[in-house]
Design a protein around this motif. Structure first.
Motif, PDB file in Angstrom:
ATOM      1  N   CYS A  88       2.678  -2.147  12.170  1.00 29.79           N
ATOM      2  CA  CYS A  88       1.248  -2.314  12.385  1.00 29.79           C
ATOM      3  C   CYS A  88       0.443  -1.642  11.275  1.00 29.79           C
ATOM      4  N   THR A  89       0.858  -0.435  10.895  1.00 24.35           N
ATOM      5  CA  THR A  89       0.160   0.302   9.839  1.00 24.35           C
ATOM      6  C   THR A  89       0.250  -0.446   8.513  1.00 24.35           C
ATOM      7  N   ALA A  90       1.409  -1.037   8.256  1.00 24.91           N
ATOM      8  CA  ALA A  90       1.599  -1.732   6.984  1.00 24.91           C
ATOM      9  C   ALA A  90       0.746  -2.990   6.887  1.00 24.91           C
ATOM     10  N   ARG A  91       0.400  -3.557   8.048  1.00 23.98           N
ATOM     11  CA  ARG A  91      -0.444  -4.751   8.032  1.00 23.98           C
ATOM     12  C   ARG A  91      -1.910  -4.304   8.065  1.00 23.98           C
ATOM     13  N   LEU A  92      -2.421  -3.986   6.895  1.00 28.02           N
ATOM     14  CA  LEU A  92      -3.721  -3.328   6.781  1.00 28.02           C
ATOM     15  C   LEU A  92      -4.849  -4.060   7.493  1.00 28.02           C
ATOM     16  N   ALA A  93      -4.965  -5.342   7.287  1.00 32.80           N
ATOM     17  CA  ALA A  93      -6.112  -6.078   7.803  1.00 32.80           C
ATOM     18  C   ALA A  93      -6.115  -6.190   9.320  1.00 32.80           C
ATOM     19  N   THR A  94      -4.920  -6.167   9.923  1.00 28.83           N
ATOM     20  CA  THR A  94      -4.851  -6.387  11.366  1.00 28.83           C
ATOM     21  C   THR A  94      -4.809  -5.106  12.179  1.00 28.83           C
ATOM     22  N   CYS A  95      -3.929  -4.200  11.817  1.00 34.72           N
ATOM     23  CA  CYS A  95      -3.696  -3.015  12.636  1.00 34.72           C
ATOM     24  C   CYS A  95      -4.179  -1.709  12.003  1.00 34.72           C
ATOM     25  N   PHE A  96      -4.649  -1.749  10.794  1.00 32.25           N
ATOM     26  CA  PHE A  96      -5.096  -0.531  10.130  1.00 32.25           C
ATOM     27  C   PHE A  96      -6.437  -0.819   9.452  1.00 32.25           C
ATOM     28  N   PRO A  97      -7.499  -0.907  10.257  1.00 33.09           N
ATOM     29  CA  PRO A  97      -8.809  -1.282   9.696  1.00 33.09           C
ATOM     30  C   PRO A  97      -9.267  -0.378   8.554  1.00 33.09           C
ATOM     31  N   GLU A  98      -8.906   0.899   8.634  1.00 24.82           N
ATOM     32  CA  GLU A  98      -9.327   1.818   7.575  1.00 24.82           C
ATOM     33  C   GLU A  98      -8.787   1.396   6.210  1.00 24.82           C
ATOM     34  N   GLY A  99      -7.703   0.642   6.242  1.00 27.03           N
ATOM     35  CA  GLY A  99      -7.078   0.258   4.995  1.00 27.03           C
ATOM     36  C   GLY A  99      -7.681  -0.961   4.329  1.00 27.03           C
ATOM     37  N   ARG A 100      -8.663  -1.574   4.979  1.00 17.46           N
ATOM     38  CA  ARG A 100      -9.255  -2.784   4.393  1.00 17.46           C
ATOM     39  C   ARG A 100      -9.936  -2.497   3.066  1.00 17.46           C
ATOM     40  N   SER A 101     -10.471  -1.302   2.947  1.00 16.34           N
ATOM     41  CA  SER A 101     -11.159  -0.956   1.695  1.00 16.34           C
ATOM     42  C   SER A 101     -10.190  -0.884   0.529  1.00 16.34           C
ATOM     43  N   LEU A 102      -8.888  -0.770   0.824  1.00 15.12           N
ATOM     44  CA  LEU A 102      -7.911  -0.749  -0.258  1.00 15.12           C
ATOM     45  C   LEU A 102      -7.861  -2.094  -0.972  1.00 15.12           C
ATOM     46  N   ARG A 103      -8.294  -3.160  -0.275  1.00 11.14           N
ATOM     47  CA  ARG A 103      -8.304  -4.489  -0.880  1.00 11.14           C
ATOM     48  C   ARG A 103      -9.721  -4.953  -1.225  1.00 11.14           C
ATOM     49  N   ASP A 104     -10.694  -4.162  -0.861  1.00 17.58           N
ATOM     50  CA  ASP A 104     -12.086  -4.563  -1.077  1.00 17.58           C
ATOM     51  C   ASP A 104     -12.539  -4.167  -2.490  1.00 17.58           C
ATOM     52  N   ARG A 112     -12.002   4.184  -1.003  1.00 18.93           N
ATOM     53  CA  ARG A 112     -10.622   3.790  -1.281  1.00 18.93           C
ATOM     54  C   ARG A 112      -9.688   4.999  -1.203  1.00 18.93           C
ATOM     55  N   ALA A 113     -10.142   6.122  -1.694  1.00 19.16           N
ATOM     56  CA  ALA A 113      -9.321   7.329  -1.663  1.00 19.16           C
ATOM     57  C   ALA A 113      -9.083   7.788  -0.229  1.00 19.16           C
ATOM     58  N   GLU A 114     -10.132   7.744   0.600  1.00 17.48           N
ATOM     59  CA  GLU A 114      -9.992   8.142   2.009  1.00 17.48           C
ATOM     60  C   GLU A 114      -9.040   7.202   2.745  1.00 17.48           C
ATOM     61  N   ALA A 115      -9.176   5.919   2.477  1.00 19.08           N
ATOM     62  CA  ALA A 115      -8.298   4.941   3.121  1.00 19.08           C
ATOM     63  C   ALA A 115      -6.855   5.140   2.688  1.00 19.08           C
ATOM     64  N   ASP A 116      -6.665   5.444   1.427  1.00 16.75           N
ATOM     65  CA  ASP A 116      -5.317   5.653   0.915  1.00 16.75           C
ATOM     66  C   ASP A 116      -4.668   6.864   1.575  1.00 16.75           C
ATOM     67  N   VAL A 117      -5.466   7.938   1.735  1.00 19.35           N
ATOM     68  CA  VAL A 117      -4.953   9.145   2.392  1.00 19.35           C
ATOM     69  C   VAL A 117      -4.620   8.862   3.862  1.00 19.35           C
ATOM     70  N   ALA A 118      -5.505   8.152   4.555  1.00 13.45           N
ATOM     71  CA  ALA A 118      -5.282   7.836   5.970  1.00 13.45           C
ATOM     72  C   ALA A 118      -4.044   6.961   6.151  1.00 13.45           C
ATOM     73  N   TYR A 119      -3.873   6.014   5.233  1.00 14.55           N
ATOM     74  CA  TYR A 119      -2.716   5.125   5.287  1.00 14.55           C
ATOM     75  C   TYR A 119      -1.423   5.918   5.102  1.00 14.55           C
ATOM     76  N   GLY A 120      -1.426   6.790   4.111  1.00 17.66           N
ATOM     77  CA  GLY A 120      -0.245   7.613   3.861  1.00 17.66           C
ATOM     78  C   GLY A 120       0.058   8.545   5.019  1.00 17.66           C
ATOM     79  N   ARG A 121      -1.011   9.081   5.640  1.00 14.62           N
ATOM     80  CA  ARG A 121      -0.814   9.992   6.761  1.00 14.62           C
ATOM     81  C   ARG A 121      -0.215   9.257   7.950  1.00 14.62           C
ATOM     82  N   ALA A 122      -0.695   8.047   8.221  1.00 16.79           N
ATOM     83  CA  ALA A 122      -0.179   7.270   9.355  1.00 16.79           C
ATOM     84  C   ALA A 122       1.305   6.964   9.185  1.00 16.79           C
ATOM     85  N   LEU A 123       1.698   6.590   7.980  1.00 11.95           N
ATOM     86  CA  LEU A 123       3.105   6.298   7.725  1.00 11.95           C
ATOM     87  C   LEU A 123       3.948   7.571   7.822  1.00 11.95           C
ATOM     88  N   PHE A 124       3.408   8.677   7.314  1.00 10.75           N
ATOM     89  CA  PHE A 124       4.141   9.951   7.365  1.00 10.75           C
ATOM     90  C   PHE A 124       4.363  10.377   8.813  1.00 10.75           C
TER      91      PHE A 124
END
Length: 257
Positions: A88-104, A112-124
């Motif tokens: 779910c986390t890896a599918r940014l657009a569907t399950c990880f809304p914070e990660g949408r800015s990584l593609r925007d 983008r930096a905040e989204a990147d940190v949040a994404y990495g934290r979720a996976l960790f």
């Protein structure tokens, strides 16, 4: 001339002491006494050995069944949670809304930096929780089911799930290739198109998460979850250490050393 035998005195001649007509009855009575004595001894053996052994095996079977049920529940919960959350986390657009800015393209640097940190934290966090849960399961398997079918099945499954989780991060080069090959071997039914998608537009540093990658990763997650019944079947075929099970253990319980 011998002295006359007093009236009422028993005869010294054994053949004359017991009337011939009463000898079969005496033999039947003796056989009955011996049979009853044998049944008494057998009853004592059953009461002192067989019943306790049978009771122990019945109780152990109930205990082993409870242990297996708990282990199956723990495996299903731990594996499903790790795979589903990571997918779910890896599918940014569907399950990880914070990660949408990584593609925007219009997103500013801070977003983008905040989204990147949040994404990495979720996976960790997902990987850390998986490491703790899988280690707990391995401890139970080693304590009660070492060198049984579930021991080998769980080891393979744990390796496959760990490889799946690593593919969601920036693992690259030979390490990523090794994990991909491990998963190919564990999931022979996964289509070639899925493996192609997993390598699409991930970037030279393997940090990209393209739409194609998300699609392939979701398919891989479902294929991996579909292998869970293998573990249940392996557990059914495994006997727990320390629990009386089968004829051999029953005999051992009859005459404990």
């Amino acid at each position: 001339m011998p002295a006359p035998r007093p009236v009422g005195a028993p005869s010294a001649d054994p053949d004359r002491a017991v009337p011939p007509a009463s000898r079969p009855a005496q033999r039947r009575w003796s056989a009955l006494v011996r049979r009853r004595s044998l049944l008494t001894v057998l009853g004592f053996l059953i009461a002192s050995l067989v019943v306790p052994a049978a009771t122990k095996q019945w109780a152990d079977r109930a205990g082993e069944l409870a242990l297996k049920k708990e282990l199956v529940s723990q495996i299903n919960t731990t594996v499903t949670k790790a795979v589903a959350i990571t997918d779910c986390t890896a599918r940014l657009a569907t399950c990880f809304p914070e990660g949408r800015s990584l593609r925007d393209p219009a997103a500013n640097h801070d977003s983008r930096a905040e989204a990147d940190v949040a994404y990495g934290r979720a996976l960790f966090e997902s990987k850390t929780e998986w490491a703790a849960g899988s280690t707990s399961i391995s401890s139970v398997v080693q304590a009660y089911f070492a060198s049984t079918p579930i021991d080998a099945a769980w080891t393979e499954h744990r390796q496959a799930v760990s490889a799946f989780l690593r593919l969601s991060s920036s693992e690259c080069g030979a390490a990523r290739d090794a994990d991909t090959e491990l998963l190919r071997g564990y999931l022979p039914g996964t289509g070639e198109d899925t493996w192609t998608l997993l390598g699409t537009d991930i970037g030279v540093d393997c940090q990209g998460t393209s739409i194609e990658f998300e699609s392939g990763y979701a398919t891989l997650a479902q294929d991996l979850l579909n292998t869970t019944p293998r573990l249940t079947q392996a557990l059914v075929q495994s006997n727990a250490e320390g629990y009386s099970n089968g004829l051999g253990d029953f005999v051992g319980d009859l005459w404990p050393v």
